[in-house]
Enzyme design. Sequence first.
Site, short mmCIF file in Angstrom:
data_model
loop_
_atom_site.label_atom_id
_atom_site.label_comp_id
_atom_site.label_asym_id
_atom_site.label_seq_id
_atom_site.Cartn_x
_atom_site.Cartn_y
_atom_site.Cartn_z
N HIS A 1 -51.01 13.40 27.55
CA HIS A 1 -52.25 12.97 27.60
C HIS A 1 -53.43 13.66 27.55
O HIS A 1 -54.35 13.10 26.83
CB HIS A 1 -52.33 11.73 28.90
CG HIS A 1 -51.10 10.94 29.09
ND1 HIS A 1 -50.20 10.81 30.29
CD2 HIS A 1 -50.48 10.04 28.22
CE1 HIS A 1 -49.10 10.12 29.97
NE2 HIS A 1 -49.42 9.58 28.76
N LYS B 1 -44.88 -5.16 35.11
CA LYS B 1 -43.95 -4.03 34.86
C LYS B 1 -44.05 -2.98 35.97
O LYS B 1 -45.08 -2.72 36.63
CB LYS B 1 -45.07 -3.26 33.69
CG LYS B 1 -44.17 -2.09 33.03
CD LYS B 1 -44.73 -1.59 31.87
CE LYS B 1 -44.07 -0.35 31.34
NZ LYS B 1 -45.00 0.45 30.41
N ARG C 1 -46.10 11.28 19.17
CA ARG C 1 -45.23 12.62 19.23
C ARG C 1 -44.23 12.60 18.16
O ARG C 1 -44.53 12.72 17.01
CB ARG C 1 -44.47 12.69 20.71
CG ARG C 1 -45.65 12.76 21.70
CD ARG C 1 -44.84 12.58 23.07
NE ARG C 1 -44.41 11.02 23.00
CZ ARG C 1 -43.94 10.49 24.05
NH1 ARG C 1 -44.21 10.91 25.42
NH2 ARG C 1 -43.80 9.12 24.04
N SER D 1 -44.14 10.37 30.34
CA SER D 1 -44.14 10.03 31.63
C SER D 1 -42.72 9.54 32.23
O SER D 1 -42.29 9.81 33.30
CB SER D 1 -45.20 8.76 32.00
OG SER D 1 -46.35 9.16 31.49
O1 PNS Z 1 -48.78 4.23 27.97
P1 PNS Z 1 -48.05 2.90 27.44
O2 PNS Z 1 -47.15 2.17 28.11
O3 PNS Z 1 -47.29 3.29 26.00
O4 PNS Z 1 -49.26 2.11 26.90
C1 PNS Z 1 -49.04 0.61 26.13
C2 PNS Z 1 -50.47 0.07 26.28
C3 PNS Z 1 -51.16 -0.24 27.39
C4 PNS Z 1 -51.35 0.64 25.29
C5 PNS Z 1 -49.95 -1.56 25.75
O5 PNS Z 1 -49.06 -2.00 26.18
C6 PNS Z 1 -51.34 -2.44 25.60
O6 PNS Z 1 -52.26 -2.18 24.91
N1 PNS Z 1 -51.01 -3.57 26.58
C7 PNS Z 1 -52.05 -4.48 27.02
C8 PNS Z 1 -51.62 -5.94 26.24
C9 PNS Z 1 -51.86 -5.84 24.73
O7 PNS Z 1 -53.11 -5.94 24.15
N2 PNS Z 1 -50.64 -5.65 23.78
C10 PNS Z 1 -50.63 -5.46 22.53
C11 PNS Z 1 -50.95 -6.49 21.52
S1 PNS Z 1 -49.71 -7.83 21.85
#
Ligand code: PNS
Length: 163
Positions: A18, A42, A91, A129
């Site tokens: 990150h 979650k 990645r 993570s």
């Molecule tokens: O670190 P992560 O878990 O891969 O991050 C995922 C994240 C936070 C980018 C994604 O889950 C997110 O944006 N969630 C908020 C809800 C949302 O807008 N989802 C995408 C469109 S449905």
Amino acid sequence: MQKVAVYPGSFDPVTYGHIDIVQRGRKIFDKIIVAILHNPGKKALFPVEERLVMLRDSMKEIPGITFDIFDGLLVDYVKSSGAQAILRGMRAVSDFEHEFQLALMNRKLNRDIETVFLMTGMRWFFTSSSIIKEAALFGGDISDMVPPNVHQRVKEKFDQLKS
Ligand code: PNS
């Protein structure tokens, strides 16, 4: 106009991968808002406030970044924060499908916001993570994948959970 990106994620916990993305992102964007998704649905290892403390501490030497916690739709948060782009790290190829879906959905929800992908450094290709949590749970050495403050907290967390 300042170029501002939101770098969203769960950051449970923050890894060197990150940090690498934020450093690379700063070469393109004037400002990066590192935004932690608060998703009570979650199950996370660390509460969102603790994730924020670890993030701040791990990135304190990088100029031009701020930190925040958000919930709800990412594109709504990006719009309200005045940013123009979403920054995501990529990645291995295995990230592609999920990231592609996310980016297309976000574009459908708001056509004014672009997603920018940056490749992580090769060193961090296999750092995530979830994999560091699994390794640490079973006593694996994660010291070269997370900053020392995070390493310490992960150890303490698993000690707590085991006792
Ligand atoms: O670190 P992560 O878990 O891969 O991050 C995922 C994240 C936070 C980018 C994604 O889950 C997110 O944006 N969630 C908020 C809800 C949302 O807008 N989802 C995408 C469109 S449905």
